[in-house]
Design an enzyme around this catalytic site. Structure first.
Site, PDB file in Angstrom:
ATOM      1  N   LEU A 148       0.675  -0.968   0.455  1.00 51.71           N
ATOM      2  CA  LEU A 148       0.263  -0.108   0.151  1.00 51.71           C
ATOM      3  C   LEU A 148       0.271   1.237   0.326  1.00 51.71           C
ATOM      4  O   LEU A 148       0.491   2.299   0.865  1.00 51.71           O
ATOM      5  CB  LEU A 148      -0.667  -0.092   1.228  1.00 51.71           C
ATOM      6  CG  LEU A 148      -2.004  -1.434   1.457  1.00 51.71           C
ATOM      7  CD1 LEU A 148      -2.743  -1.367   2.527  1.00 51.71           C
ATOM      8  CD2 LEU A 148      -3.167  -0.718  -0.251  1.00 51.71           C
ATOM      9  N   CYS A 168       3.158  -1.345   9.177  1.00 55.92           N
ATOM     10  CA  CYS A 168       2.144  -1.216   8.435  1.00 55.92           C
ATOM     11  C   CYS A 168       1.386  -2.195   8.210  1.00 55.92           C
ATOM     12  O   CYS A 168       0.114  -2.136   9.239  1.00 55.92           O
ATOM     13  CB  CYS A 168       1.480   0.129   7.423  1.00 55.92           C
ATOM     14  SG  CYS A 168       2.197   1.711   7.565  1.00 55.92           S
ATOM     15  N   HIS A 169       2.252  -3.079   8.092  1.00 51.52           N
ATOM     16  CA  HIS A 169       0.448  -4.143   7.528  1.00 51.52           C
ATOM     17  C   HIS A 169       1.570  -5.576   7.108  1.00 51.52           C
ATOM     18  O   HIS A 169       1.386  -6.856   7.002  1.00 51.52           O
ATOM     19  CB  HIS A 169      -0.191  -4.446   5.770  1.00 51.52           C
ATOM     20  CG  HIS A 169      -0.850  -3.210   5.635  1.00 51.52           C
ATOM     21  ND1 HIS A 169      -0.311  -1.987   5.555  1.00 51.52           N
ATOM     22  CD2 HIS A 169      -2.040  -2.719   6.346  1.00 51.52           C
ATOM     23  CE1 HIS A 169      -1.642  -1.508   5.366  1.00 51.52           C
ATOM     24  NE2 HIS A 169      -2.629  -2.090   5.710  1.00 51.52           N
ATOM     25  N   GLY A 170       3.004  -5.806   7.965  1.00 55.19           N
ATOM     26  CA  GLY A 170       3.289  -6.748   8.308  1.00 55.19           C
ATOM     27  C   GLY A 170       4.032  -7.519   7.064  1.00 55.19           C
ATOM     28  O   GLY A 170       4.360  -8.745   7.150  1.00 55.19           O
TER      29      GLY A 170
END
Length: 259
Positions: free
Chosen positions: A205, A223-225
């Site tokens: 992202l 943020c999202h690993g």
């Protein structure tokens, strides 16, 4: 004043120029009266309307000009359409030529306007001046110690430059390509084994990963690993692709130019 009228072959005019000379009176002995004929006795003398003005304190000049020269007529060489200024296009060929001329002029004007519009649109979508100024970045490699990663700004994006150790190089070269989500060998991502150059934008992202972190010792996006290895390849997490490798070159041993 003396007036002589004959056929209009020559026409004379006079020009009176004043001077500072004293008047001279010519005397004719033995005659009380001087008679000057109004008709020239010799045909070689100027003929036509001649007018002479003189005086006691002036000098006299007489100039003659031809008046019998005919103006050349080029009517036989002119087209009928140009001989009459008020003539209208009353034939099919004339009207067709006018129509073609108007259509051609309109087409040229439209094409020019469309070109100007497209040029303006494309120029408005191009990069701004500050971005173009950073189109290339030059980095001194001596400022980056071995085992460290430094971040630079290039075209508005973070740029990761990593000076890899020999152990990191061997580890990344030994990874089986078949086990990778986005299969790429380490040799395909570097020009020199000790230098890794990637854009620091997560392919999930668009977040900015953290260097020297994660399960594989490369980069980690909190943020999202998403976990990346020391070659910038995705190894774990939601990111679908490896970190992007920008165009770069090595002008010499101690200089890196990106862009």
């Amino acid at each position: 004043m003396i007036n002589a009228v004959s056929r209009a072959y020559l026409r004379g005019t006079s020009q009176v120029v004043s001077n500072a000379l004293k008047p001279v009176v010519a005397a004719v002995p033995g005659q009380d009266k001087v008679v000057i004929s109004s008709r020239a006795p010799d045909s070689s003398l100027p003929k036509g309307s001649i007018q002479v003005k003189t005086g006691l304190t002036t000098a006299t000049q007489v100039r003659c000009a031809h008046t019998d020269l005919a103006v050349p007529d080029f009517s036989p060489y002119r087209r009928e359409a140009t001989q009459r200024p008020g003539r209208k296009n009353d034939t099919h060929e004339d009207r067709k030529a006018f129509t073609y001329m108007m259509v051609g002029a309109t087409t040229v004007g439209t094409a020019y306007g469309a070109k100007a519009l497209v040029t303006q649109l494309v120029s408005s979508m191009s990069a701004s001046a500050d971005v173009l100024a950073l189109a290339k970045i030059e980095i001194k490699l001596a400022d980056i110690p071995e085992g460290k990663s430094m971040t630079f700004k290039w075209r508005g994006k973070p740029l990761f430059i990593r000076h890899r150790t020999g152990e990191e190089i061997n580890t990344e070269k030994s990874v089986p390509v078949s086990t990778l989500r986005d299969p790429q060998h380490d040799d395909q991502r570097v020009q020199k084994s000790e230098w890794l150059v990637v854009i620091g934008v997560c392919t999930h992202l668009g977040c900015v990963p953290i260097a020297n972190a994660g399960d594989f010792g490369g980069y980690y996006c909190p943020c999202h690993g998403s976990h990346y290895d020391a070659s910038g390849r995705i190894r774990k997490g939601p990111a679908p692709l490896n970190l992007e490798v920008p165009p770069y070159e090595f002008p010499d041993e101690n200089t890196l130019v990106v862009g």
